[in-house]
Design a protein around this motif. Structure first.
Motif, mmCIF file in Angstrom:
data_model
loop_
_atom_site.group_PDB
_atom_site.id
_atom_site.type_symbol
_atom_site.label_atom_id
_atom_site.label_comp_id
_atom_site.label_asym_id
_atom_site.label_seq_id
_atom_site.Cartn_x
_atom_site.Cartn_y
_atom_site.Cartn_z
ATOM 1 N N CYS A 295 0.845 -1.193 0.000
ATOM 2 C CA CYS A 295 0.000 0.000 0.000
ATOM 3 C C CYS A 295 0.884 1.248 0.000
ATOM 4 C CB CYS A 295 -0.879 0.034 1.249
ATOM 5 S SG CYS A 295 -1.700 -1.537 1.612
ATOM 6 N N ASN A 296 0.695 2.090 -0.998
ATOM 7 C CA ASN A 296 1.476 3.331 -1.067
ATOM 8 C C ASN A 296 0.521 4.485 -1.312
ATOM 9 O OD1 ASN A 296 3.819 4.991 -1.332
ATOM 10 N ND2 ASN A 296 3.484 4.987 -3.540
ATOM 11 N N GLU B 165 0.688 8.386 -1.623
ATOM 12 C CA GLU B 165 1.672 9.463 -1.745
ATOM 13 C C GLU B 165 1.295 10.669 -0.881
ATOM 14 O OE1 GLU B 165 2.214 10.594 -5.780
ATOM 15 O OE2 GLU B 165 4.105 11.621 -5.373
ATOM 16 N N LYS C 111 3.137 4.026 3.808
ATOM 17 C CA LYS C 111 3.758 2.886 3.128
ATOM 18 C C LYS C 111 3.499 1.687 4.035
ATOM 19 C CE LYS C 111 7.228 4.635 0.018
ATOM 20 N NZ LYS C 111 6.473 5.881 -0.191
ATOM 21 N N SER D 148 11.812 -2.097 3.088
ATOM 22 C CA SER D 148 10.562 -2.832 2.866
ATOM 23 C C SER D 148 10.777 -4.351 2.962
ATOM 24 C CB SER D 148 9.939 -2.451 1.525
ATOM 25 O OG SER D 148 10.915 -2.470 0.517
#
Ligand code: NAD
Length: 349
Positions: free
Chosen positions: A18-19, A21, A26, A51
């Motif tokens: 999941c990102n 912006e 994150k 990550s």
């Protein structure tokens, strides 16, 4: 970074990166297994170095939740979410709103809850965007006392019932006069100490905070010992309620207790040590089975049941442990390994 070849990948059903912006979110959500029902597991926020570290954690933890739910007799599977970031400096409401959007898109396969670095107040924002949040509305407690959403009372009661069952099975004794050493007098450990005192046990306690120790000495008549002296005491039961990996090559040779039953997560430094405990004649209550009271409590807050239903469910932890011990004796296998096998039978059927 590979996924399907990852050493912690175990046939996970979904892994979502999941990102967002705008908020800076994150996160990774891993759904391990939903054979018994939607996956449930907390959301953790931690300043992972990268990550890859976050992926390793979420794959491992989500799998653990499948086993825990199966052994807790819940019609739920295992999942977990991790947010990459420092919870002290990098949290924002927008981040938790965005997390809600990602969870909602999974259509109920993953239900989140609080975990380290994430507070119930953070999840109130998530719940504005998704219905799949648990543990934020407390309705009742197992003993009818006021509910504030803290699962520790349920966890402590489950550990107490599990410890009592283990003593009955392994030592053929009630708790009256049994000597118990408790490591850690926090949310769970202190409550466990009270239950044990009420059942007539003799308490030996340690913590790194002197206030808790003083309180236990005055209120519960406990004998206080130094943190490093807790392992080698001449007691019947060792109850780890503080740290992970405290059953290791250094501590196990010191332990005289014939029962190990406590709340701490991931007590064995490595799985193989379960067999070492068995060969020493120590009956070990697998941690994720005995400490499932918290998840059982959270589950019941989403149901239309009663405090009595919750209490009975917590007490079933004792029955599950007995099933493990009987099978372990029949097959001469370590309790932790038998627990894993029974869990797999339950969620693979
Ligand atoms: P807590 O932080 O409230 O309590 C932990 C206690 O251990 C603290 O009082 C701390 O000072 C003490 N401690 C830390 N290091 C120590 C050391 N070296 N020696 C002795 N004492 C030490 O945590 P908690 O909520 O009571 O949970 C205890 C354990 O149970 C943790 O491993 C947690 O993951 C596990 N657990 C908790 C729940 C729950 O509902 N709270 C549910 C499942 C598992």
């Amino acid at each position: 970074m590979s996924l399907f070849e990852h050493h912690e990948f175990d046939n996970h059903k979904e892994v979502v990166f999941c990102n967002d912006e705008k908020s800076g979110l994150k996160a990774i959500i891993a759904v391990h297994n939903t054979n018994l029902g939607p996956s449930l597991g907390g959301c953790r926020m931690f300043p992972y170095a990268n990550s890859g570290e976050a992926l390793t954690d979420v794959l491992r933890l989500s799998k653990g939740m499948t086993y825990k739910a199966a052994m807790a007799n819940l019609n739920q599977g295992g999942g977990k979410a991790v947010i990459i970031g420092d919870p002290r400096t990098q949290k924002s409401r927008d981040m938790f709103l965005a997390l809600g959007d990602f969870i909602e898109r999974l259509g109920g396969d993953y239900i989140t809850a609080e975990d380290s670095g994430v507070a119930v107040s953070d999840l109130h924002a998530t719940a504005e965007r998704t219905q799949y949040v648990s543990g934020i509305k407390a309705k009742f407690t197992y003993d009818g006392s006021p509910a504030d959403g803290n699962p520790a009372p349920g966890t402590a009661y489950g550990v107490f019932v599990g410890l009592k069952t283990t003593v009955e099975y392994a030592l053929h004794s009630s708790l009256d006069g049994v000597k118990v050493a408790i490591q850690g007098l926090g949310h769970v450990g202190y409550r466990l100490a009270k239950h044990l005192r009420d059942a007539g046990a003799e308490l030996y306690v340690t913590d790194i905070f002197p206030e808790q120790l003083e309180k236990a000495r005055e209120e519960l008549g406990a004998t206080v010992v130094q943190p490093n002296d807790i392992y080698g005491l001449d007691v019947d039961v060792f109850a780890p309620c503080a740290l992970g990996a405290i059953l290791n090559d250094n501590t196990i040779p010191q332990i005289k207790a014939k029962v190990i039953a406590g709340a701490a997560n991931n007590q064995l430094a490595r799985e193989a040590l379960g067999s070492v405990l068995r060969s020493k004649g120590i009956c070990y209550a697998p941690d994720y089975v005995i400490n499932a009271g918290g998840i059982i409590d959270i589950y019941h807050q989403t149901q239309d049941g009663t405090p009595d239903d919750l209490r009975k469910h917590l007490e079933s932890i004792g029955d599950t442990l007995r099933e493990i011990y009987i099978r372990a004796d029949e097959t001469d296998q370590a309790n932790n390994l038998v627990a894993n096998v029974i869990a797999e039978e339950r969620f693979n059927k």
